[in-house]
Design a protein around this motif. Sequence first.
Motif, PDB file in Angstrom:
ATOM      1  N   ARG A 105       0.883  -1.210  -0.347  1.00 59.83           N
ATOM      2  CA  ARG A 105       0.356   0.265  -0.104  1.00 59.83           C
ATOM      3  C   ARG A 105       0.720   0.935  -0.093  1.00 59.83           C
ATOM      4  O   ARG A 105       0.906   2.292  -0.587  1.00 59.83           O
TER       5      ARG A 105
ATOM      6  N   ASP B 276      -7.895   1.489  -0.754  1.00 62.79           N
ATOM      7  CA  ASP B 276      -8.998  -0.470  -0.515  1.00 62.79           C
ATOM      8  C   ASP B 276      -9.776  -0.335  -1.084  1.00 62.79           C
ATOM      9  O   ASP B 276     -10.428   0.058  -1.978  1.00 62.79           O
TER      10      ASP B 276
ATOM     11  N   LYS C 292     -12.249  -1.228  -3.971  1.00 59.45           N
ATOM     12  CA  LYS C 292     -13.103  -1.602  -4.773  1.00 59.45           C
ATOM     13  C   LYS C 292     -13.895  -1.286  -5.692  1.00 59.45           C
ATOM     14  O   LYS C 292     -14.377  -2.127  -6.169  1.00 59.45           O
TER      15      LYS C 292
ATOM     16  N   ARG D 203     -12.747  -2.776  -8.613  1.00 61.52           N
ATOM     17  CA  ARG D 203     -12.083  -3.703  -9.558  1.00 61.52           C
ATOM     18  C   ARG D 203     -14.156  -3.695 -10.247  1.00 61.52           C
ATOM     19  O   ARG D 203     -14.407  -4.361 -10.776  1.00 61.52           O
TER      20      ARG D 203
ATOM     21  N   LYS E  14      -5.631  -8.861  -7.235  1.00 56.32           N
ATOM     22  CA  LYS E  14      -5.421 -10.114  -6.498  1.00 56.32           C
ATOM     23  C   LYS E  14      -4.771  -9.262  -5.261  1.00 56.32           C
ATOM     24  O   LYS E  14      -4.392  -7.892  -4.602  1.00 56.32           O
ATOM     25  N   THR E  15      -5.943  -9.084  -3.471  1.00 58.91           N
ATOM     26  CA  THR E  15      -5.100  -9.104  -2.302  1.00 58.91           C
ATOM     27  C   THR E  15      -4.213  -9.486  -1.844  1.00 58.91           C
ATOM     28  O   THR E  15      -4.370 -11.039  -1.706  1.00 58.91           O
TER      29      THR E  15
ATOM     30  N   TRP F  26      -2.664 -10.127   1.865  1.00 58.57           N
ATOM     31  CA  TRP F  26      -3.354 -10.121   2.832  1.00 58.57           C
ATOM     32  C   TRP F  26      -2.134  -8.971   3.938  1.00 58.57           C
ATOM     33  O   TRP F  26      -1.294  -9.826   3.814  1.00 58.57           O
TER      34      TRP F  26
ATOM     35  N   TYR G 289      -1.805  -5.541  -3.522  1.00 60.32           N
ATOM     36  CA  TYR G 289      -2.504  -5.635  -3.847  1.00 60.32           C
ATOM     37  C   TYR G 289      -1.420  -6.602  -5.856  1.00 60.32           C
ATOM     38  O   TYR G 289       0.120  -5.834  -5.378  1.00 60.32           O
TER      39      TYR G 289
END
Length: 223
Positions: free
Chosen positions: A174, A194, A198, A201, A212-213, A215, A219
């Motif tokens: 990030r 984020d 969102k 996407r 793809k995230t 975690w 990304y």
Amino acid sequence: MDKLKILVVDDEARMRKLVKDFLVKKNFDVLEAGDGEEAVDIFYENKNIALIILDVMMPKMDGWEVCREIRKNSKVPIIMLTAKSDEKDELLGFDLGIDEYITKPFSPKILVARVEAILRRSNKLDDSEISIGGITINQSAHEVTIDGKPIELSFKEFELLTYFMNNQGIALSRERILNNVWDYDYFGDARTIDTHVKKLRSKLGDKGEYIKTIWGMGYKFEV
């Protein structure tokens, strides 16, 4: 368009050949140097080198010395290769004006992706149009199409998608996304990324799954 020249500097011939083979496949012209002194000589003999891939640990002159010498006269993009993953080394590299820092062992495909991303950022690669997995970005017209159909994106969504596609296959934190898409002077909350991801996407529909995230980190754009 003439092939872009890349100087690969490493005292291991096997490593130079590996990197060269992958770059040649992508239509780059590759020059090689086996030590730091040779690298500096080649650099000054060839004024149109577009990027340098530079190993840290080398005889005669190490990577840091080579970088200091070249930075006296040139802002050519430099990717540093090192066997050490020491934060102090990374900070020294960025202080010297290194553009990327890659720890050995690395994936040659990822290295080539980073080379292309840096050359796009420095406007040496023609980046007016990028097309991956049915998504096409026309940067000069500021338009995005999915399977030929135009979609509406906000300015930041457009910038974010462009950054993702230019760095396909690379895990992006990030912090790194903020630094590159929102610029270094942005001190807001990383959650803004984020929110934008969102929305992006959602607008990409089925293609949204390309983002793809990872975690706890950020990304990755992967088709």
